[in-house]
Design a protein around this motif. Structure first.
Motif, PDB file in Angstrom:
ATOM      1  N   TYR A 145       0.837  -1.205   0.000  1.00 15.13           N
ATOM      2  CA  TYR A 145       0.000   0.000   0.000  1.00 15.13           C
ATOM      3  C   TYR A 145       0.872   1.256   0.000  1.00 15.13           C
ATOM      4  N   ILE A 146       1.922   1.250   0.821  1.00 13.38           N
ATOM      5  CA  ILE A 146       2.824   2.403   0.867  1.00 13.38           C
ATOM      6  C   ILE A 146       3.499   2.608  -0.483  1.00 13.38           C
ATOM      7  N   ASN A 147       3.988   1.532  -1.078  1.00 12.06           N
ATOM      8  CA  ASN A 147       4.666   1.633  -2.368  1.00 12.06           C
ATOM      9  C   ASN A 147       3.724   2.162  -3.449  1.00 12.06           C
ATOM     10  N   LYS A 148       2.464   1.723  -3.410  1.00 10.72           N
ATOM     11  CA  LYS A 148       1.486   2.211  -4.389  1.00 10.72           C
ATOM     12  C   LYS A 148       1.236   3.705  -4.213  1.00 10.72           C
ATOM     13  N   GLU A 149       1.119   4.145  -2.957  1.00  9.64           N
ATOM     14  CA  GLU A 149       0.881   5.562  -2.702  1.00  9.64           C
ATOM     15  C   GLU A 149       2.081   6.414  -3.128  1.00  9.64           C
ATOM     16  N   ILE A 150       3.289   5.893  -2.936  1.00  8.46           N
ATOM     17  CA  ILE A 150       4.476   6.640  -3.349  1.00  8.46           C
ATOM     18  C   ILE A 150       4.531   6.786  -4.862  1.00  8.46           C
ATOM     19  N   LEU A 151       4.117   5.741  -5.585  1.00  8.89           N
ATOM     20  CA  LEU A 151       4.171   5.775  -7.049  1.00  8.89           C
ATOM     21  C   LEU A 151       3.136   6.716  -7.652  1.00  8.89           C
ATOM     22  N   VAL A 152       1.957   6.794  -7.037  1.00  4.10           N
ATOM     23  CA  VAL A 152       0.883   7.606  -7.628  1.00  4.10           C
ATOM     24  C   VAL A 152       0.865   9.031  -7.084  1.00  4.10           C
ATOM     25  N   ARG A 153       1.607   9.295  -6.017  1.00  2.00           N
ATOM     26  CA  ARG A 153       1.630  10.628  -5.430  1.00  2.00           C
ATOM     27  C   ARG A 153       3.048  11.178  -5.455  1.00  2.00           C
ATOM     28  N   ASN A 154       3.172  12.444  -5.785  1.00  2.00           N
ATOM     29  CA  ASN A 154       4.478  13.088  -5.827  1.00  2.00           C
ATOM     30  C   ASN A 154       4.875  13.714  -4.497  1.00  2.00           C
ATOM     31  N   ASP A 155       3.943  13.745  -3.544  1.00  2.00           N
ATOM     32  CA  ASP A 155       4.192  14.425  -2.274  1.00  2.00           C
ATOM     33  C   ASP A 155       4.446  13.457  -1.124  1.00  2.00           C
ATOM     34  N   LEU A 156       4.793  12.209  -1.425  1.00  2.00           N
ATOM     35  CA  LEU A 156       4.993  11.207  -0.384  1.00  2.00           C
ATOM     36  C   LEU A 156       6.282  10.451  -0.657  1.00  2.00           C
TER      37      LEU A 156
END
Length: 300
Positions: A145-156
């Protein structure tokens, strides 16, 4: 009553620490993954001891957890918390609570209803005592989940993410490899793994995971102050921990689980391909290949 006063004073101190950070620096988005142990056998065991002074009932656990999550949202507008429950047969994301301009505390009822619904839906009918534990699956799902959020968001970034594990049931040796693989991945992504043991058992796996990722491992003797301990030790960000005293595990066991017999061992043999560990039985029984990946062994 005294516990509420202590929690209130500590939260005020946390807000002061937050204000001490550079006001000109833009607040980074932070993601907190919370993995909770929902093993039915464990909670049935705790319910029987709920009338003792060190008992922690399921209701008290959920209420303290919701207070912690809501407080985490209130500390900064960029904070996000995601709850993952590890049941007996599978793990599932329970609720993602986002901080919104009109901050309300009615999210707690939704989370509690979701936890109860999942508990009834996912728990199997006939469980042995601590029969199956999906903690390794929940940890892997958190990192995905963290890896997915990092890939789709530029602010994380990975350095702004944390993983908090609340475990009550004992370790299962069969999950050692999966948990350690997740630990090495978290270490590479600069994700801190914190562990709070809510049962009577220590966790060798989580001790190692916390030590390798520079996290906190906590196993209190008395669970009567669950909410206070949870807030005091795990609301702090990685930056705040540099300014405050952080309690570390006094002694960390670095034993590993044998792949063939699932015993905890101090020394053993390692497969060069999948890094599976084997005890001396591999020499006594003259195993010709790895039980996990099939790589042939050469003892010459």
């Amino acid at each position: 009553y005294l516990e509420s006063i202590f929690v209130g004073l500590f939260l005020f101190f946390c807000f002061v620490v937050v204000k001490m950070e550079d006001p000109n620096e833009k607040e980074p988005n932070k993601l907190l993954m919370i993995v909770i142990d929902m093993n039915r056998a464990f909670w049935q065991h705790r319910m029987k001891k709920a009338d003792t002074k060190d008992g922690l009932s399921y209701e008290e656990f959920i209420e303290g957890l919701l207070l912690f999550m809501n407080t985490y949202q209130a500390m900064k507008s960029t904070n996000e918390a995601v709850l993952i429950a590890a049941f007996n047969r599978r793990s599932a994301i329970v609720e993602s609570i986002l901080k919104r301009p009109e901050f309300k505390f009615d999210y707690g009822d939704a989370v509690r209803k979701t936890v109860d619904t999942l508990a009834q839906r996912l728990q199997c009918e006939h469980d042995q005592k601590y029969a199956v534990n999906t903690m390794s699956s929940a940890i892997s799902k958190s990192l995905c989940y963290i890896n997915k959020e990092i890939l789709v968001r530029n602010d994380l970034k990975g350095s702004n993410c944390r993983l908090l594990i609340l475990q009550g049931s004992p370790d299962q040796a069969s999950q050692y490899t999966a948990i350690m693989n997740s630990t090495f991945l978290a270490q590479k992504m600069e994700i801190v793994i914190d562990a709070f043991m809510i049962g009577q058992h220590d966790s060798v796996f989580l001790q190692q995971a916390s030590a390798l990722t520079n996290g906190i491992y906590l196993k209190p003797e008395n669970m009567a102050e669950f909410t206070y301990r949870l807030s005091f030790h795990f609301l702090m960000s990685k930056e705040s921990r540099k300014l405050l005293y952080v309690q570390r595990a006094p002694k960390i066991s670095f034993q590993a689980a044998c792949t063939c017999c699932e015993r905890m061992i101090d020394t053993g043999h390692v497969c060069a391909v999948c890094l599976s560990l084997f005890c001396d039985k591999i020499m006594e029984e003259e195993m010709t290949q790895c039980l996990r990946c099939g790589t042939p062994f050469d003892f010459d």
